[in-house]
Design an enzyme around this catalytic site. Structure first.
Site, short mmCIF file in Angstrom:
data_model
loop_
_atom_site.label_atom_id
_atom_site.label_comp_id
_atom_site.label_asym_id
_atom_site.label_seq_id
_atom_site.Cartn_x
_atom_site.Cartn_y
_atom_site.Cartn_z
N CYS A 30 34.03 18.04 44.85
CA CYS A 30 34.37 17.38 46.15
C CYS A 30 35.85 16.67 46.00
O CYS A 30 36.10 16.70 44.83
CB CYS A 30 33.47 16.34 46.28
SG CYS A 30 31.82 17.29 46.50
N ARG A 67 41.09 22.91 47.48
CA ARG A 67 39.75 23.13 46.76
C ARG A 67 38.53 23.89 47.27
O ARG A 67 37.82 24.20 46.69
CB ARG A 67 39.32 21.53 46.06
CG ARG A 67 40.47 20.98 45.75
CD ARG A 67 39.69 19.34 45.53
NE ARG A 67 38.60 19.19 44.61
CZ ARG A 67 38.93 18.60 43.71
NH1 ARG A 67 39.65 17.49 43.70
NH2 ARG A 67 37.91 18.32 42.89
N TRP A 127 31.92 20.03 48.69
CA TRP A 127 31.63 21.40 48.03
C TRP A 127 30.16 21.15 47.74
O TRP A 127 29.79 20.78 46.65
CB TRP A 127 32.34 21.77 47.13
CG TRP A 127 32.06 22.96 46.28
CD1 TRP A 127 31.12 23.22 45.26
CD2 TRP A 127 32.69 24.27 46.52
NE1 TRP A 127 31.22 24.43 45.08
CE2 TRP A 127 32.07 25.00 45.75
CE3 TRP A 127 33.51 24.77 47.59
CZ2 TRP A 127 32.01 26.40 45.76
CZ3 TRP A 127 33.84 26.11 47.48
CH2 TRP A 127 32.96 27.03 46.56
N ASN A 150 31.60 12.36 43.62
CA ASN A 150 31.93 13.76 43.03
C ASN A 150 31.15 13.85 41.94
O ASN A 150 31.37 12.97 40.90
CB ASN A 150 33.36 13.91 42.95
CG ASN A 150 33.92 15.48 42.56
OD1 ASN A 150 32.91 16.37 42.42
ND2 ASN A 150 34.93 15.87 41.92
N GLY A 151 30.28 14.76 41.49
CA GLY A 151 29.62 14.94 40.41
C GLY A 151 27.98 15.24 40.80
O GLY A 151 27.65 15.74 41.66
N GLU A 177 34.20 43.34 30.54
CA GLU A 177 35.00 41.98 31.35
C GLU A 177 36.36 41.74 30.95
O GLU A 177 37.26 41.33 31.72
CB GLU A 177 33.96 40.85 31.16
CG GLU A 177 34.53 39.50 31.66
CD GLU A 177 34.68 39.39 33.26
OE1 GLU A 177 34.32 40.31 33.64
OE2 GLU A 177 35.60 38.39 33.65
N LYS A 225 39.78 41.80 33.30
CA LYS A 225 40.66 40.43 33.49
C LYS A 225 42.16 41.07 33.31
O LYS A 225 42.96 40.61 33.86
CB LYS A 225 40.31 39.65 32.32
CG LYS A 225 38.92 39.07 32.70
CD LYS A 225 39.20 37.91 33.96
CE LYS A 225 38.61 38.00 35.03
NZ LYS A 225 37.40 38.63 35.63
N GLU A 242 43.40 43.64 36.16
CA GLU A 242 43.37 43.16 37.59
C GLU A 242 44.47 42.05 37.83
O GLU A 242 44.98 41.92 38.86
CB GLU A 242 42.04 42.65 37.89
CG GLU A 242 41.63 41.13 37.45
CD GLU A 242 40.29 40.63 38.14
OE1 GLU A 242 40.15 40.71 39.30
OE2 GLU A 242 39.47 40.17 37.11
N HIS A 302 33.15 60.12 21.10
CA HIS A 302 32.66 61.16 22.11
C HIS A 302 33.87 61.33 23.11
O HIS A 302 33.77 61.35 24.36
CB HIS A 302 31.54 60.56 22.89
CG HIS A 302 30.43 60.35 21.90
ND1 HIS A 302 29.76 61.56 21.30
CD2 HIS A 302 29.85 59.37 21.31
CE1 HIS A 302 28.85 61.30 20.66
NE2 HIS A 302 28.72 59.71 20.38
N LYS A 351 39.72 37.80 47.01
CA LYS A 351 38.65 36.86 46.23
C LYS A 351 37.37 37.37 46.53
O LYS A 351 36.56 37.30 45.64
CB LYS A 351 38.92 35.43 46.48
CG LYS A 351 38.22 34.58 45.63
CD LYS A 351 38.38 34.87 44.24
CE LYS A 351 37.41 33.78 43.13
NZ LYS A 351 37.33 34.15 42.15
C1 AGP Z 1 36.70 39.64 39.08
O1 AGP Z 1 37.56 39.02 38.50
C2 AGP Z 1 37.17 40.11 40.43
N1 AGP Z 1 37.65 39.14 41.45
C3 AGP Z 1 35.75 40.82 41.06
O2 AGP Z 1 35.53 42.30 40.31
C4 AGP Z 1 34.67 40.22 41.51
O3 AGP Z 1 33.91 39.89 40.58
C5 AGP Z 1 33.86 41.01 42.59
O4 AGP Z 1 34.56 41.38 43.55
C6 AGP Z 1 32.50 40.45 42.81
O5 AGP Z 1 32.96 39.28 43.60
P1 AGP Z 1 31.51 38.18 43.86
O6 AGP Z 1 31.10 37.71 42.45
O7 AGP Z 1 32.15 37.07 44.71
O8 AGP Z 1 30.55 38.88 44.56
#
Ligand code: AGP
Length: 609
Positions: A2, A27, A74, A98-99, A482, A486, A489, A505, A604
């Site tokens: 928050c 935020r 939030w 906040n907390g 993962e 990272k 992307e 393989h 996002k």
């Molecule tokens: C992850 O770094 C990406 N931004 C993307 O793969 C993300 O995880 C995916 O779109 C799922 O989003 P969500 O967790 O909001 O459902």
């Protein structure tokens, strides 16, 4: 997380508070409110939604006093609503917070015994009741706040005003940031420098346990025991844009470094220390559910799907339940074998990913039990689930998910412990050991973050490569996925995560001096096989960057780079291995000059199928 702002001085209080809250909008929040004085009366105005809704409720000159507090919420406890918006108030006391107050239920019960009535679902409201109670018992304002805060377990950054003391503003903190800004005959409080930087660059940083009593021209800082403390004023050199990132170059880096706090908040109030049990309130996971289900199906997209793959290892090993993990975009097209004996877990940071929502609706149609692991309170996914376990990582602004992912993994670990106990698969001692391992993770993450410069230096040596392989075995395979995601992307480098055992393989055909390989090694059955993979790569002039959880001289000789992390149990080491991979991807991307927070073509939250 928050946002808090407060003011005492001769400016227009409403203007200062609204300006401050607007600077905190980045935020993310779901409700807002302010409390200030008008004709000597403490007046509170709150709204669900954005600050522009708050402004509609305020007329010019709504407040004529010297003191006020404001808040953007939030939601963590209690859904977004006007009743749950801050400031919370009782009697003549108003509080913004906040907390997370871990023991708010017990405090609420104790106050209800004293005929207090509550109007919100939040943990924060108990703070206003406690302060009012102590004032009504004869304490002064500062003492009442001190006594109230001593009763709180958990984290807080609070701003408090009281109608009986219209020229005093009190701030305090414990494990949640709070600053006091000093001006000419005026004081400000804020959770973020960004909220007050355009009024003052002279700031006092409160420390845990501090309480600051502010009047128009003076600030007195003390402990909760009343012992005076001196905090040296600092001059802030940031510009407003830098202040939003609290000095970090990107939101992504800020969020990588927020992980110790985010993980602590996610764990907080979910472990009953005395009973050594896991508590998953809001999950709606009764004994009846665990008596009935025969299998679990986890669904997510992207990074959330990777978290689900880790969850499979934890739940199958600890709960002896078969777990299937599927991509949100695939689930509904394969006529999945799901029934009312299936518990489905939907993982999503945003709670708005279209494919994950579509999978939930398919699961619902087939009669499955539906819970979500989500970071956004009251999001679509949460509203359509039967229960939820929030990740509490705070707003995640960077498109690349970092703190939300590690918090998702912690939530799945907590779920696995909870499920194992409900299915009598774990003894109290085993559970206690696994909980002890979990509680150490935030500090272990801090230790890894301290290696940022080493990781950045390694990144410099590999910034020119255009293809990477990421290899892991067992529970480290999802982490390889993962880590590769990272890098790809945010740097636009082609990076592919692969189970190391699959090298022969196909992927080994890619290996030469132009394709470095990141390898993840932890002690276990697969360690020697990983060393074999490394030898195969080195025999083909491939460079190897090893991330490992323990020192092995053989490894040091074999590979080109080594980053060593603290070790934990196999489940939690996966979180620890993720941190350096996040930093590696971040620094390579920065050196390649990409838009790290808003990478090309990405959103996002993917709200379309
Ligand atoms: C992850 O770094 C990406 N931004 C993307 O793969 C993300 O995880 C995916 O779109 C799922 O989003 P969500 O967790 O909001 O459902």
């Amino acid at each position: 997380m928050c946002g808090i702002v407060g003011y005492v001085g001769n400016r227009n209080v409403q203007e200062v508070l609204l300006n401050g809250l607007r600077r905190l909008e980045y935020r993310g929040y779901d409700s807002a409110g302010i409390a200030a004085f008008h004709k000597g009366t403490l007046t509170i105005v709150r709204t669900e939604g954005k600050i522009k809704e708050l402004e509609k409720k305020l007329q010019v000159g709504s407040f004529d006093g010297k003191v006020g507090i404001g808040h953007t919420r939030w939601a963590t406890h209690g859904r977004p609503s006007e009743a749950n918006a801050h400031p919370h108030f009782y009697g003549n006391v108003a509080v913004v917070h906040n907390g997370i107050i871990e023991n708010y239920r017990a405090l609420k019960a104790m106050l209800e015994e004293k005929d207090h009535t509550f109007n919100s679902e939040t943990d924060t409201e108990v703070i206003s009741h406690l302060i009012h109670q102590f004032i009504s018992e004869g304490c002064g304002f500062e003492t009442a706040v001190q006594e109230a805060l001593k009763l709180l377990e958990g984290s807080y950054a609070v701003g408090v005003v009281c109608e009986q003391f219209p020229n005093v503003l009190i701030a305090a903190r414990k494990e949640s940031p709070m600053i006091i800004g000093k001006g000419d005959g005026e004081c400000f409080i804020a959770s973020d420098i960004a909220a007050i930087l355009h009024y003052t660059k002279t700031v006092l940083f409160l420390e845990d346990g501090d309480i600051g009593v502010c009047s128009a021209g003076d600030v007195k800082i003390a402990t909760l025991e009343g012992e005076a403390i001196r905090r040296e004023p600092k001059t802030i050199s940031w510009n407003p844009v830098m202040a939003e990132k609290e000095g970090f170059k990107h939101f992504m880096l800020k969020e990588i470094f927020e992980q110790p706090r985010a993980l602590t908040d996610t764990i907080r109030s979910r472990i009953e220390k005395t009973r050594g049990e896991v508590v998953l309130d809001q999950s709606n996971l009764s004994q009846e559910v665990f008596d009935r289900i025969e299998n679990i199906c986890i669904v997510g997209c992207g990074t959330s799907w990777h978290a689900g793959l880790l969850g499979k290892f934890m739940i199958e090993a600890l709960c002896s339940l078969p777990v299937e993990v599927d991509l949100g975009s695939e689930f509904r097209y394969r006529d999945p074998l799901v029934s009312d004996k299936t518990l489905m877990i939907f993982i999503s940071q945003s709670g708005e990913t279209a494919d994950t929502l579509a999978a939930l609706r398919e699961g619902k149609r087939k009669g499955a039990r539906l819970i979500s692991v989500c970071n956004v309170m009251d999001s679509s996914l949460v509203r359509e689930s039967e229960g939820v376990i929030y990740t509490r990582s705070g707003p995640e602004i960077g498109v690349a998910s970092t703190k939300a992912f590690t918090c998702q993994v912690v939530v799945l670990y907590l779920f696995a412990l909870y499920c194992a106990r409900m299915r009598n698969r774990l003894s109290s001692q085993e559970l206690s050991t696994l909980i002890d391992d979990l509680v150490k993770v935030p500090h272990q993450v801090e230790e890894i973050l301290a290696q940022e410069n080493l990781i950045k230096e390694i990144g410099k040596r590999y910034v020119g490569f255009n293809n990477f392989l990421y290899l892991g075995r067992g529970i480290n395979y999802p982490i390889a996925l993962e880590g590769a995601l990272k890098l790809k992307e945010i740097s636009y480098i082609h990076a592919e995560g692969y189970p190391a055992g699959e090298m022969k393989h196909g992927p080994i055909a890619l290996i030469d001096e132009n394709t470095p390989t990141v390898v993840l090694l932890t002690k276990g059955r697969a360690y020697e096989k990983m060393l074999g993979n490394i030898e195969e790569i080195k025999a083909r002039d491939g460079k190897v960057i090893a991330f490992t959880s323990f020192h092995d001289p053989r490894l040091q000789e074999e590979v080109d780079e080594v980053i060593t992390i603290p070790s934990s149990n196999a489940y939690l080491t996966s979180i620890l291995l993720t941190i350096p991979l996040q930093l590696f991807a971040y620094h390579v991307a920065v050196m390649r000059g990409t838009d790290v927070d808003q990478p090309r073509n990405l959103a996002k939250s993917v709200t379309v199928e």
